[in-house]
Design an enzyme around this catalytic site. Structure first.
Site, PDB file in Angstrom:
ATOM      1  N   CYS A  12       0.805  -1.229   0.000  1.00 48.44           N
ATOM      2  CA  CYS A  12       0.000   0.000   0.000  1.00 48.44           C
ATOM      3  C   CYS A  12       0.837   1.278   0.000  1.00 48.44           C
ATOM      4  CB  CYS A  12      -0.950   0.000   1.190  1.00 48.44           C
ATOM      5  SG  CYS A  12      -2.026  -1.452   1.258  1.00 48.44           S
ATOM      6  N   HIS A  18      -3.245   7.000   2.961  1.00 50.59           N
ATOM      7  CA  HIS A  18      -3.661   5.728   2.377  1.00 50.59           C
ATOM      8  C   HIS A  18      -5.065   5.407   2.869  1.00 50.59           C
ATOM      9  CE1 HIS A  18      -4.056   1.628   1.279  1.00 50.59           C
ATOM     10  NE2 HIS A  18      -3.784   1.142   2.476  1.00 50.59           N
ATOM     11  N   ASN A  22     -10.105  -0.244   0.074  1.00 53.14           N
ATOM     12  CA  ASN A  22      -8.643  -0.204   0.111  1.00 53.14           C
ATOM     13  C   ASN A  22      -8.112  -0.750  -1.207  1.00 53.14           C
ATOM     14  OD1 ASN A  22      -5.912  -0.617   0.517  1.00 53.14           O
ATOM     15  ND2 ASN A  22      -6.138  -1.534   2.549  1.00 53.14           N
TER      16      ASN A  22
END
EC number: 2.3.1.180
Length: 330
Positions: free
Chosen positions: A118, A257, A287
């Protein structure tokens, strides 16, 4: 910790792509032991996008790249480097960057993948900046793309409700119009690698005919990931501000994020930034791992939240464990 500083670098174009197919929490209720209320209260996510059958991470990256090139006013043939962040590549070999290069009609560019999970986009900014420092004539296409819904265990409601597919892209050059990359910091701790894993590599190989085990899919220790994510995202954000003589008051917008609303809120609290200066869109996309931050940048620009003249703080964390922060002045 690695840092890039005092190197002129412009992020000239931004693009993002999300698949047409949308999977809402109510859709998940039909085949996962969960509810919209359970997902929303724990994560803030209401829906996520899913790649169609036959559509892969390279396809999403290519679409995002086309938009980024158009935004930068550039043609594919001007690109000298294609670097791609992903933890869900089309193949182990060839790398996805080469596939994107071919789909864009680029010939002869340096092309490679890297995996910082990520944190991929911020890691990619650091690499792109280093390339431009070594080769001022370089024109770097950075893509971040994920096909995470292909690697989810739909029987595990603690992970399958979190992730979606998508891609983001940017063009980085030494000069020209665009956002100034003021600074970027990246760090990692491999001792925490077991907290978030996707198997299927040489550690957990699979032969034809083998049953697919749980270790082939995303596995995560959510409680520990939360703790380390909040601590490290906040700390590296404070570090990148301090080394540039800035405080959070000098930042107009924070783009973290998009993993979990609770994580985002906790990081905001630690940084002392009001919620209205933290951009959140995970309720729409879930996500998307490496694609999360560039997708959020493109979305914030499209919605008029991110405007010229604003200084933006990017903050990321991901499997590895990796984390990073960057300052962009639009």
């Amino acid at each position: 910790m690695t840092a890039s500083r005092d190197i002129a670098c412009r992020v000239r174009g931004f693009g993002a792509y999300t698949p047409v197919d949308v999977l809402t929490n109510f859709d998940l209720e039909k085949f996962v032991e969960t509810t919209d209320e359970w997902i929303t209260t724990r994560t803030g996510i209401r829906q996520r996008h899913r790649l169609a059958e036959g559509q892969n991470a390279s396809d999403a990256a290519t679409e995002a790249a086309r938009l980024a090139l158009a935004d930068a006013g550039m043609e594919p043939g001007e690109i000298t480097h294609v670097i791609n962040a992903t933890c869900t590549p089309d193949y182990l070999c060839p790398n996805t960057a080469c596939l994107v290069e071919a789909k864009l009609g680029i010939m002869g560019a340096m092309a490679f993948d890297f995996n910082a999970a990520c944190s991929g986009y911020v890691y990619g900014l650091s690499m792109a900046r280093a390339i431009v420092a070594a080769q001022p004539e370089a024109r770097v296409l950075l893509t971040a793309t994920e096909a995470l819904t292909r690697r989810l265990n739909w029987a595990d409601r603690t992970t399958c409700v979190l992730f979606g597919d998508g891609a983001g892209a940017s063009v980085i050059t030494a000069e020209g119009e665009g956002a100034l990359l003021e600074d970027v910091l990246c760090a990692s701790d491999g001792n925490l690698g077991g907290l978030l894993t996707i198997g299927g590599g040489t550690h957990t190989p699979y032969a034809k005919g083998d049953p697919v085990g749980e270790d082939f899919f995303v596995q995560m220790n959510g409680r520990d990931v939360f703790k380390h994510a909040v601590r490290n995202m906040a700390a590296i954000s404070q570090d990148v501000l301090a080394r540039n003589g800035l405080t959070i008051d000098d930042v107009a917008l924070v783009i973290p994020h998009q993993a979990n609303l609770r994580i985002i809120e906790a990081v905001g609290d630690r940084l002392g930034v009001p919620a209205e200066r933290v951009f959140v869109n995970l309720h729409e996309f879930g996500n998307t791992s490496a694609a999360s931050v560039p997708l959020a940048i493109a979305d914030a620009r499209a919605k008029g939240v991110l405007r010229p003249g604003m200084r933006v703080l990017l903050a990321t964390f991901g499997g590895g464990f990796t984390w990073g922060a960057a300052l962009l002045h639009f």
